[in-house]
Motif scaffolding. Structure first.
Motif, mmCIF file in Angstrom:
data_model
loop_
_atom_site.group_PDB
_atom_site.id
_atom_site.type_symbol
_atom_site.label_atom_id
_atom_site.label_comp_id
_atom_site.label_asym_id
_atom_site.label_seq_id
_atom_site.Cartn_x
_atom_site.Cartn_y
_atom_site.Cartn_z
ATOM 1 N N GLN A 126 -18.046 26.676 27.288
ATOM 2 C CA GLN A 126 -17.183 25.513 27.024
ATOM 3 C C GLN A 126 -15.852 25.847 25.896
ATOM 4 O OE1 GLN A 126 -19.619 22.515 27.757
ATOM 5 N NE2 GLN A 126 -18.082 20.812 28.400
ATOM 6 N N ILE A 127 -16.629 25.373 24.629
ATOM 7 C CA ILE A 127 -15.674 25.179 23.851
ATOM 8 C C ILE A 127 -14.418 26.621 24.218
ATOM 9 C CG2 ILE A 127 -15.649 25.624 20.716
ATOM 10 C CD1 ILE A 127 -18.294 23.981 21.249
ATOM 11 N N LEU A 128 -15.149 27.439 24.389
ATOM 12 C CA LEU A 128 -13.665 28.431 23.803
ATOM 13 C C LEU A 128 -12.761 28.514 25.202
ATOM 14 C CD1 LEU A 128 -15.563 31.944 23.330
ATOM 15 C CD2 LEU A 128 -14.112 30.954 22.600
ATOM 16 N N THR A 129 -13.243 28.488 26.342
ATOM 17 C CA THR A 129 -12.356 28.029 26.830
ATOM 18 C C THR A 129 -11.576 26.475 27.191
ATOM 19 O OG1 THR A 129 -14.569 28.348 28.746
ATOM 20 C CG2 THR A 129 -12.523 27.222 30.100
ATOM 21 N N LYS A 130 -11.760 25.347 26.180
ATOM 22 C CA LYS A 130 -11.324 24.855 25.990
ATOM 23 C C LYS A 130 -10.027 25.318 24.945
ATOM 24 C CE LYS A 130 -13.900 20.529 27.105
ATOM 25 N NZ LYS A 130 -13.061 19.825 28.041
ATOM 26 N N ALA A 131 -10.166 25.578 24.334
ATOM 27 C CA ALA A 131 -9.640 26.759 23.250
ATOM 28 C C ALA A 131 -8.599 27.243 23.970
ATOM 29 C CB ALA A 131 -9.518 27.846 22.081
ATOM 30 N N ILE A 132 -8.614 27.941 25.458
ATOM 31 C CA ILE A 132 -7.987 28.947 25.828
ATOM 32 C C ILE A 132 -6.732 27.617 26.387
ATOM 33 C CG2 ILE A 132 -7.507 30.164 28.046
ATOM 34 C CD1 ILE A 132 -10.361 31.779 26.962
ATOM 35 N N ASP A 133 -7.412 26.815 26.843
ATOM 36 C CA ASP A 133 -6.859 25.978 27.765
ATOM 37 C C ASP A 133 -5.377 25.322 26.571
ATOM 38 O OD1 ASP A 133 -8.080 25.864 30.010
ATOM 39 O OD2 ASP A 133 -9.192 24.173 29.638
ATOM 40 N N SER A 134 -5.620 25.057 25.709
ATOM 41 C CA SER A 134 -4.743 24.692 24.915
ATOM 42 C C SER A 134 -3.934 25.476 24.209
ATOM 43 C CB SER A 134 -5.458 24.340 23.242
ATOM 44 O OG SER A 134 -4.958 23.754 22.251
ATOM 45 N N LEU A 135 -4.598 26.469 24.491
ATOM 46 C CA LEU A 135 -3.206 27.198 23.860
ATOM 47 C C LEU A 135 -2.279 27.384 25.449
ATOM 48 C CD1 LEU A 135 -4.983 30.434 22.169
ATOM 49 C CD2 LEU A 135 -3.097 29.378 22.037
ATOM 50 N N HIS A 136 -2.420 27.196 27.101
ATOM 51 C CA HIS A 136 -2.149 26.637 27.689
ATOM 52 C C HIS A 136 -0.939 26.051 27.487
ATOM 53 C CE1 HIS A 136 -3.240 30.376 30.217
ATOM 54 N NE2 HIS A 136 -3.697 29.912 30.426
ATOM 55 N N ARG A 137 -1.873 24.753 27.192
ATOM 56 C CA ARG A 137 -0.701 23.258 27.176
ATOM 57 C C ARG A 137 0.244 23.396 26.287
ATOM 58 N NH1 ARG A 137 -5.744 21.487 27.535
ATOM 59 N NH2 ARG A 137 -5.771 21.325 25.179
ATOM 60 N N HIS A 138 0.548 24.578 24.862
ATOM 61 C CA HIS A 138 1.650 24.548 24.526
ATOM 62 C C HIS A 138 2.878 25.645 24.576
ATOM 63 C CE1 HIS A 138 -0.947 22.010 22.258
ATOM 64 N NE2 HIS A 138 -0.306 21.079 21.725
ATOM 65 N N LYS A 139 2.441 26.551 25.910
ATOM 66 C CA LYS A 139 3.045 27.527 25.647
ATOM 67 C C LYS A 139 4.723 27.012 25.979
ATOM 68 C CE LYS A 139 2.789 27.310 30.839
ATOM 69 N NZ LYS A 139 2.430 28.134 32.124
ATOM 70 N N ASN A 140 4.899 26.471 26.546
ATOM 71 C CA ASN A 140 6.150 25.312 26.467
ATOM 72 C C ASN A 140 6.729 25.112 24.965
ATOM 73 O OD1 ASN A 140 6.368 25.972 29.375
ATOM 74 N ND2 ASN A 140 6.244 23.619 29.770
ATOM 75 N N GLU A 141 5.819 24.916 23.974
ATOM 76 C CA GLU A 141 6.258 24.518 22.896
ATOM 77 C C GLU A 141 6.480 25.711 21.785
ATOM 78 O OE1 GLU A 141 3.556 23.355 19.159
ATOM 79 O OE2 GLU A 141 3.331 22.005 21.135
ATOM 80 N N PHE A 142 5.899 26.793 22.166
ATOM 81 C CA PHE A 142 5.834 27.803 21.876
ATOM 82 C C PHE A 142 7.362 28.919 22.556
ATOM 83 C CE2 PHE A 142 1.279 28.411 22.084
ATOM 84 C CZ PHE A 142 0.662 27.715 20.459
ATOM 85 N N PHE A 143 7.615 28.524 23.686
ATOM 86 C CA PHE A 143 8.731 29.139 24.518
ATOM 87 C C PHE A 143 9.500 28.558 23.167
ATOM 88 C CE2 PHE A 143 12.398 29.531 26.715
ATOM 89 C CZ PHE A 143 12.533 30.841 26.912
ATOM 90 N N GLU A 144 10.450 27.218 22.840
ATOM 91 C CA GLU A 144 11.222 26.051 22.982
ATOM 92 C C GLU A 144 10.920 26.871 20.852
ATOM 93 O OE1 GLU A 144 10.179 22.454 22.945
ATOM 94 O OE2 GLU A 144 10.212 22.109 25.075
ATOM 95 N N LYS A 145 9.989 27.474 20.446
ATOM 96 C CA LYS A 145 10.063 27.020 19.159
ATOM 97 C C LYS A 145 10.209 29.157 18.338
ATOM 98 C CE LYS A 145 7.040 23.937 16.717
ATOM 99 N NZ LYS A 145 6.021 23.808 16.134
ATOM 100 N N TYR A 146 10.049 29.959 19.561
ATOM 101 C CA TYR A 146 10.301 31.046 19.740
ATOM 102 C C TYR A 146 11.133 32.578 20.838
ATOM 103 C CZ TYR A 146 6.296 29.182 16.017
ATOM 104 O OH TYR A 146 6.065 28.643 15.183
ATOM 105 N N GLY A 147 11.129 31.493 21.657
ATOM 106 C CA GLY A 147 11.645 32.299 22.395
ATOM 107 C C GLY A 147 10.243 33.302 22.950
ATOM 108 N N GLU A 148 10.437 34.097 23.699
ATOM 109 C CA GLU A 148 9.790 35.075 24.748
ATOM 110 C C GLU A 148 8.928 35.353 23.206
ATOM 111 O OE1 GLU A 148 9.106 36.145 27.308
ATOM 112 O OE2 GLU A 148 10.942 35.039 28.138
ATOM 113 N N GLU A 149 8.475 36.001 22.159
ATOM 114 C CA GLU A 149 7.662 36.186 21.039
ATOM 115 C C GLU A 149 6.712 35.179 20.759
ATOM 116 O OE1 GLU A 149 7.496 37.329 16.350
ATOM 117 O OE2 GLU A 149 9.322 36.510 17.042
ATOM 118 N N GLY A 150 6.791 34.419 21.201
ATOM 119 C CA GLY A 150 6.377 32.742 20.881
ATOM 120 C C GLY A 150 4.886 32.716 22.530
ATOM 121 N N MET A 151 6.087 32.982 23.667
ATOM 122 C CA MET A 151 5.746 33.086 24.721
ATOM 123 C C MET A 151 4.097 34.406 24.431
ATOM 124 S SD MET A 151 6.371 30.931 27.344
ATOM 125 C CE MET A 151 5.993 32.010 28.581
#
Length: 438
Positions: free
Chosen positions: A27-52
């Motif tokens: 359950q904790i691992l699933t929430k960790a994965i979800d946390s990464l999913h929720r921040h994908k736009n932030e990663f894209f804005e900061k780092y572009g395709e490399e962040g994705m």
């Protein structure tokens, strides 16, 4: 009497340890994965395709880890080079050497609970540092922040109490000072209920007035060495010009607020002249405190619209600036070793702890490592369970969330089990259990 190492989960299929590995960790691992999913736009804005791409890689590695856990695959060595990688992999080899199964490999459900639980969190970090440029990301950051904000009303009450107490601390009698010390110790104890690893990452906020609950909670303190703590600090205050108290932290968020309030009182009352806080070097057990969490919380408290809470944040920032509060992290706290191995594995840390006049170990994980996470008889003395670990006088301040407890009176554990079968694991009971205090 030492019964066995705790726990080979396949032998204890109804144990809290087994259910933790089977249900709570995925359950904790699933929430960790979800946390990464929720921040994908932030990663894209900061780092572009490399962040994705980095986000996808981290998710893939965590998904692989979850599958390994759920299907009881062998525990594998860490891959990415980090300051503790060699020590971890050497410890894994040691665990492998203890396995009597035909393939000689440590597996999730065939290994000691403490080892595999720590291993999972270290593998989470391994997945993140293999995924630059997001290798700084804390998958538990949102949960920790949520715990603080959802507990803010209770934190305001405590900060108000502290500031009012500090305004008159110089006029308190010795008996009044003792009573306030006991009150803040109990607040720090029950703050330990807010544990996101126990709740599987679900919200674990403190929403009631903890001060008003202390009298009702007193019967649930199973071992109470508060008087010994008071006596020790009074003696040290009388004979030493400098008194150092060390607090080995547990959870960030509301519990950390309670710890900082206690630490502030220690300075204001002159029971201590400096407080050293020991925290984790990487994100750990969902809500454990890192240097980022420590600094972030002080900043949030200082920014509060409430004047007394903001005053606390300003005081705490000044304590850090003046060196009266010192935050220290060390890789040992995120190794799988029990604390009796500290003098060999991390002699520098052990030597540092020896400089303290008193060490307060907060929380359940620290207790498990203090006692070697073994299934001791309830009546075994705490000093015996420490297995030679004694850098300085110490005290465990813990609400019970694991199937281990020592130092009880004869029959006490059995009576508790008869009245409440889950007494060891639900955080309902607490202890102030000391060693080396008169």
């Amino acid at each position: 009497m030492l019964l066995s190492n705790i726990w080979c989960m396949r032998l204890f299929c109804r144990s809290f340890a087994y259910l933790t590995i089977k249900d709570r960790l995925p359950q904790i691992l699933t929430k960790a994965i979800d946390s990464l999913h929720r921040h994908k736009n932030e990663f894209f804005e900061k780092y572009g395709e490399e962040g994705m791409e980095a986000e996808k890689k981290a998710i893939s590695l965590l998904s692989k880890l979850r599958n390994e856990l759920q299907t009881d695959k062998p525990v594998t060595p860490l891959v990415e080079k980090y300051i503790d990688t060699d020590i971890w992999n050497q410890y894994l080899e040691y665990q492998q050497s203890l396995i009597s199964e035909s393939d000689g490999k440590a597996r999730w459900f065939y290994s000691p609970w403490l080892f595999v639980e720590c291993y999972m969190y270290r593998r989470i970090h391994d997945a993140i540092i293999q995924s630059p440029p997001i290798d700084y990301f804390d998958v538990f950051k949102e949960s920790k922040g949520q715990n603080f904000f959802e507990s803010q009303e209770s934190a305001v009450i405590l900060c108000t109490h502290l500031q009012q107490l500090k305004s008159r601390v110089g006029h308190l009698s010795r008996e009044q000072l003792r009573s306030e010390f006991f009150r803040l110790l109990q607040i720090s104890l029950w703050g330990n209920k807010c544990d996101l690893s126990l709740s599987g990452g679900e919200t674990s906020a403190q929403k009631s007035n903890l001060i008003n609950s202390l009298d009702d909670l007193k019967p649930f303190i199973l071992v109470n060495d508060m008087e010994r703590l008071w006596s020790l600090l009074c003696k040290e205050e009388e004979k030493a010009s400098a008194v150092r108290v060390a607090i080995v932290l547990d959870n960030s968020g509301f519990e950390l607020v309670t710890d900082l309030i206690l630490a502030d009182f220690l300075l204001s009352s002159k029971l201590a002249t400096e407080v050293h806080f020991y925290g984790k070097i990487i994100p750990w057990f969902v809500s454990d405190t890192t240097i980022h969490d420590f600094n972030w919380l002080i900043k949030q408290v200082k920014r509060s619209d409430h004047k007394w809470m903001s005053r606390c944040g300003g005081d705490w920032k000044n304590y850090v600036k003046m060196g009266r509060w010192v935050y220290v992290d060390h890789m040992f706290w995120t190794l799988p070793h029990e604390f009796s191995a500290m003098s060999q594995v991390a002699p520098d840390l052990y030597a540092e702890l020896q400089k303290a006049h008193l060490i307060l170990f907060k929380g359940d994980l620290n207790y498990r490592k203090l006692t070697g996470d073994r299934k001791w008889e309830f009546t075994v003395p705490f000093h015996q369970a420490l297995n030679g670990f004694h850098p300085a006088p110490l005290c465990s301040i813990r609400t019970l969330k694991a199937e281990i407890q020592v130092g009880l009176q004869p029959g006490q554990g059995e009576q508790l089990a008869a009245a409440d079968p889950s007494w060891l694991t639900m955080g309902k009971y607490g202890i102030f259990q000391s060693d080396g205090l008169l």
